[in-house]
Design an enzyme around this catalytic site. Structure first.
Site, PDB file in Angstrom:
ATOM      1  CB  CYS A  59      31.288  48.638  36.827  1.00 45.54           C
ATOM      2  SG  CYS A  59      31.694  47.780  35.299  1.00 45.54           S
ATOM      3  CE1 TYR A 110      35.500  36.470  34.175  1.00 40.83           C
ATOM      4  CE2 TYR A 110      34.954  34.680  32.698  1.00 40.83           C
ATOM      5  CZ  TYR A 110      35.804  35.252  33.617  1.00 40.83           C
ATOM      6  OH  TYR A 110      36.943  34.608  33.983  1.00 40.83           O
ATOM      7  CD  GLU A 123      36.363  40.172  38.882  1.00 42.95           C
ATOM      8  OE1 GLU A 123      37.092  40.984  38.300  1.00 42.95           O
ATOM      9  OE2 GLU A 123      36.784  39.060  39.288  1.00 42.95           O
ATOM     10  CG  ASN A 124      28.438  35.747  38.501  1.00 44.49           C
ATOM     11  OD1 ASN A 124      28.471  34.842  37.690  1.00 44.49           O
ATOM     12  ND2 ASN A 124      27.641  35.760  39.553  1.00 44.49           N
ATOM     13  CB  ALA A 125      32.006  32.050  37.890  1.00 50.82           C
ATOM     14  CD  GLU A 158      32.946  52.831  37.228  1.00 53.10           C
ATOM     15  OE1 GLU A 158      32.900  51.689  37.746  1.00 53.10           O
ATOM     16  OE2 GLU A 158      33.673  53.098  36.264  1.00 53.10           O
TER      17      GLU A 158
END
Length: 132
Positions: free
Chosen positions: A53, A48, A44-46, A55
């Site tokens: 993902c 978004y 994740e990243n702040a 996959e």
């Protein structure tokens, strides 16, 4: 490689997920036709949108190593439900993997298997673009 072994690899890499915002860990294990396995977890990243993902991580790792033909991908979470790949990942799986099998496993080790075409009807890839 059987589905249980592929799921085990996805479970192991899920532990590396970086999920300080959603706390929703996902692991993926991508089996190539040459028998290699590439794993990935969600990061994740702040802000978004740069979040990637599990996959997609596995696919990008495989492609960057020269692999282009895939057989199956396992996707696992910590929930009792089965987590299906998001729309972006469905497209990426279809584009790079063709109509491969998607194995969705829950925290209890139960799993379901779908063809990506069942999850992404009317998907498109390079061949589709050449028809225009």
């Amino acid at each position: 490689m059987d589905y249980h072994e592929l799921i085990k690899k996805a479970i192991a890499v899920k532990e590396n997920a970086y999920v300080p915002y959603s706390h929703f860990r996902v692991g993926a294990a991508l089996l190539t036709q040459s028998g290699k396995v590439f794993t990935g977890c969600n990061v994740e990243n702040a802000s978004y949108s740069p979040t990637i993902c599990a996959e997609s991580t596995a696919i990008v790792k495989a492609v960057s190593e020269g692999e282009r033909e895939f057989s199956a991908i396992a996707v696992v979470t910590d929930t009792e439900d089965f987590a299906s790949p998001c729309g972006v990942c469905r497209q990426r799986i279809f584009e790079f993997g063709g109509d491969i099998e998607v194995i969705m496993a829950n925290r209890d080790g139960e799993y379901k298997v779908y063809k990506i075409s069942d999850l992404l009807p009317e998907g498109f890839n390079q061949e589709s673009l050449k028809k225009g």
